[in-house]
Write an enzyme that holds these catalytic residues in place. Sequence first.
Site, PDB file in Angstrom:
ATOM      1  N   SER A  36       5.893   0.171  -0.856  1.00 42.50           N
ATOM      2  CA  SER A  36       4.692   0.840  -0.354  1.00 42.50           C
ATOM      3  C   SER A  36       4.408   0.408   1.073  1.00 42.50           C
ATOM      4  CB  SER A  36       3.472   0.519  -1.227  1.00 42.50           C
ATOM      5  OG  SER A  36       3.615   1.050  -2.529  1.00 42.50           O
ATOM      6  N   SER A  67       7.121   4.537  -4.124  1.00 40.09           N
ATOM      7  CA  SER A  67       6.453   4.057  -2.921  1.00 40.09           C
ATOM      8  C   SER A  67       5.098   4.731  -2.741  1.00 40.09           C
ATOM      9  CB  SER A  67       7.338   4.332  -1.699  1.00 40.09           C
ATOM     10  OG  SER A  67       6.863   3.660  -0.564  1.00 40.09           O
ATOM     11  N   ASP A  93       2.894   5.422   0.176  1.00 39.58           N
ATOM     12  CA  ASP A  93       2.866   5.404   1.643  1.00 39.58           C
ATOM     13  C   ASP A  93       1.719   6.270   2.154  1.00 39.58           C
ATOM     14  OD1 ASP A  93       5.297   3.875   1.721  1.00 39.58           O
ATOM     15  OD2 ASP A  93       6.390   5.719   1.269  1.00 39.58           O
TER      16      ASP A  93
END
Length: 343
Positions: A234, A272, A274
């Site tokens: 992340s 992830s 993001d």
Amino acid sequence: MTKDETRARLADLGVGPGAFSRGRNNAITDVPGVLVGHATVHSDRLHTGVTAIVPTALGADRRWLPAGLAIGNGYGKLVGATQLQELGALETPVLLTSTLSVFRVADALLGHMLEQPGYERTTTLNPVVGETNDGFLSDIRSRPLGDAEVAQALGSAAGGRVDEGSVGAGAGTVALGFKGGIGTSSRVVPVGGDSFTVGALVQSNFSGTLSIAGVPMPANELLSEPPPGPVGNSCMIVVATDAPVDARQLARCARRAVFALRGVGSDFAQGSGDYAIAFSVGSGMPPADAELSPLFHATMDAVEEALVNSLLMATTQTHADGNSARAIPLDAVRRRLAAAGAV
């Protein structure tokens, strides 16, 4: 916390800023009225903390700032995201922390705001708190962060130089096979005939193969022992500017901030989370869209350098159970940059 090597930022290694000059401190705090503070917890079983990005323009006389949100991949627990995206309004400082502590930190931030002068009759408020998972190096299930750490991060928020690396919300993160952390950078950029500053701060905790100034820096080649697997998935990015851009334009800046992740080698893994948040402390008429390209370019450069700084400034951290994330070896970085003609 290991302090066996003097750390250096990208500028210290001789890598230039690109098309636009760096700000005075090369930090998000170069944007007028933007402060940063940390609360850091390091022990044998905990490497975690809180980082606060505090725009002083917020308060009883100005309840919100224009803001935009971009989601690179939504596997995250970004508190306040829907209202931020729907209204384009930032109502609180932005706090970053550990995944399972994000809800306690959000409650503490809400309590802090309700105690401020002018908020005595407030019945709705949208705290914004982002996170990455530091569970490889920290006992994340203990959820150790709350009122005290939020008060420390907010209370210590200041301008000028920003502590980077294994501090605050970056205390226990891992990125691109190395110890990750907090990083920051800034650029001075022309927009609509005037000069403004754009600054970025990141919490790096993602997988991929590192590239610095276009030069590959694979962890399995730079480290003397095998790097940890893809434990970090992340990244939180916060962008601030004093350009008088509106919420729609800030969302476009935020999307460019996410693009910058690929420049340092992110593989945008399935798990992830993001996110990029961009806000403005400026005032006045927004520039025409045709004048925004320099701001977009500067945003990507500042974010990419902030990401690199987050690794270069990080120090090796080890958990009592044996998990370890090694700091990137600076001598090896210098050699590869020199060999590639990047410095």
